[in-house]
Design a protein around this motif. Structure first.
Motif, PDB file in Angstrom:
ATOM      1  N   SER A  38       0.840  -1.204   0.000  1.00 50.62           N
ATOM      2  CA  SER A  38       0.000   0.000   0.000  1.00 50.62           C
ATOM      3  C   SER A  38       0.870   1.248   0.000  1.00 50.62           C
ATOM      4  O   SER A  38       2.056   1.207   0.345  1.00 50.62           O
ATOM      5  N   ARG A 122      -4.968  -7.636   0.097  1.00 56.04           N
ATOM      6  CA  ARG A 122      -5.044  -6.189  -0.148  1.00 56.04           C
ATOM      7  C   ARG A 122      -5.353  -5.433   1.145  1.00 56.04           C
ATOM      8  O   ARG A 122      -4.736  -4.399   1.433  1.00 56.04           O
ATOM      9  N   VAL A 325      -3.875   0.730  -2.726  1.00 56.96           N
ATOM     10  CA  VAL A 325      -3.161  -0.544  -2.684  1.00 56.96           C
ATOM     11  C   VAL A 325      -2.675  -0.922  -4.078  1.00 56.96           C
ATOM     12  O   VAL A 325      -3.377  -0.712  -5.078  1.00 56.96           O
TER      13      VAL A 325
END
Length: 328
Positions: A38, A122, A325
């Motif tokens: 991220s 994620r 992300v």
């Protein structure tokens, strides 16, 4: 392996997709096949400011601090991890630590933990830096159940995690936001939203604390906004801030007996001290997430490794809701 590298500091166009050597495993470290990373504000600052920041890596560099992925091999002396484990952490992208915008990272085992079973890769990649920052800030400020807690910037990366953690610790949580979307997210996460554009500090202190102020303020905006935190704090209140690189008049803080906690979570990475604390905090965040009390918000736009520059631009635009992300 494939990696996004930078040969110079500058705008988001400095990223280049290159083939580089896969990092070699070493004692105390873990080789991780990265699934996602991220983007944090500090990543964009390093990329754009470079040597103006003492934390910038030497060039050429691989940026990216946060990662989630799967353990491929463990180094000598590492306990608690095995090949195939799903993990997450914040372990590179600054100083002499190669980052996560690559297919693999060799990460210090003290800077990572097993990811929560109920979070995707994620979501897990969105959590380490902001999660450690929020957790450290709230605990250093001595959060307790039934306290009135104000989070400045509760829809931002750090703020939306601090909000959820404060609620998990039993506090009565309020949070500032600057628009309908931001306030809707704050309310969705369980806090009372305050529109700082239409409500003055005096107004919301009177409305929500009978004029006495908030026991604890987590200020993820910082800078000049800390003056608003001083005004909103109760006598002998606690303030944690993530942005203290500023000059301020501390008179009000003095006369109210406030305690100010400056949170700079990169210290263990930069100085190789207290790294075990990050492992501990990440384990706690995993437990809280698996208990259903913490979920990072991920921006609706997704990016591949080769689109790292666009991901940086997305964060800088201010249009993202939640963490940006990059899928590796």
């Amino acid at each position: 392996m494939k990696a996004m590298t930078i040969q110079q500091f500058g705008d988001e166009n400095v990223f280049e997709l290159n083939d580089v050597n896969k990092p070699e495993l070493k004692p105390g470290h873990v080789l991780v096949k990265i699934a996602a990373s991220s983007v944090n504000t500090v990543d964009t600052m390093i990329r754009s400011m470079g040597d103006e920041l003492p934390i910038a890596p030497p060039l050429p560099a691989i940026l990216g601090m946060d990662f989630a992925g799967t353990v491929e091999a463990i180094g000598e002396g590492v306990e608690g991890f095995s090949a195939g484990d799903e993990v997450y952490g914040c372990a590179g992208g600054l100083a002499d630590l190669p980052g996560a915008l690559a297919e693999y990272i060799v990460a210090d085992a003290r800077l990572m933990a097993h990811k929560a079973n109920n979070l995707s890769m994620r979501e897990a990649a969105a959590l380490p830096l902001v999660g450690i920052t929020a957790y450290e800030g709230l605990l250093r400020a001595g959060i307790k159940a039934q306290q009135k807690v104000l989070v400045h910037g509760g829809s931002g990366g750090v703020g939306h995690i601090a909000l959820q953690l404060a609620k998990h610790f039993g506090a009565e949580v309020y949070s500032t936001g600057g628009g309908e979307q931001q306030l809707a997210l704050i309310e969705e996460l369980g806090a009372t939203g305050i529109n700082y554009k239409t409500e003055s500090v005096e107004d919301y202190v009177a409305k929500y604390s009978s004029g006495e102020g908030f026991d604890l303020i987590f200020d993820s905006v910082g800078g000049p906004n800390m003056l608003n935190s001083f005004s909103a704090a109760a006598l002998n209140g606690q303030i944690a801030t993530t942005v203290a690189m500023t000059e301020l008049d501390l008179s009000e803080a003095h006369f109210k007996g406030l305690s100010l906690h400056v949170i700079f979570m990169l210290i263990p990475m930069l100085h190789n001290q207290y790294r075990e604390q990050h492992h501990h905090i990440l384990r706690e965040l995993t437990n809280i997430a698996e208990a259903g009390a913490l979920r990072p918000i991920v921006d609706e736009q997704s990016f591949s490794l080769s689109e790292a520059g666009s991901a940086h631009a997305r964060l800088a635009s201010g249009a993202a809701m939640g963490k940006v992300v990059i899928d590796i």
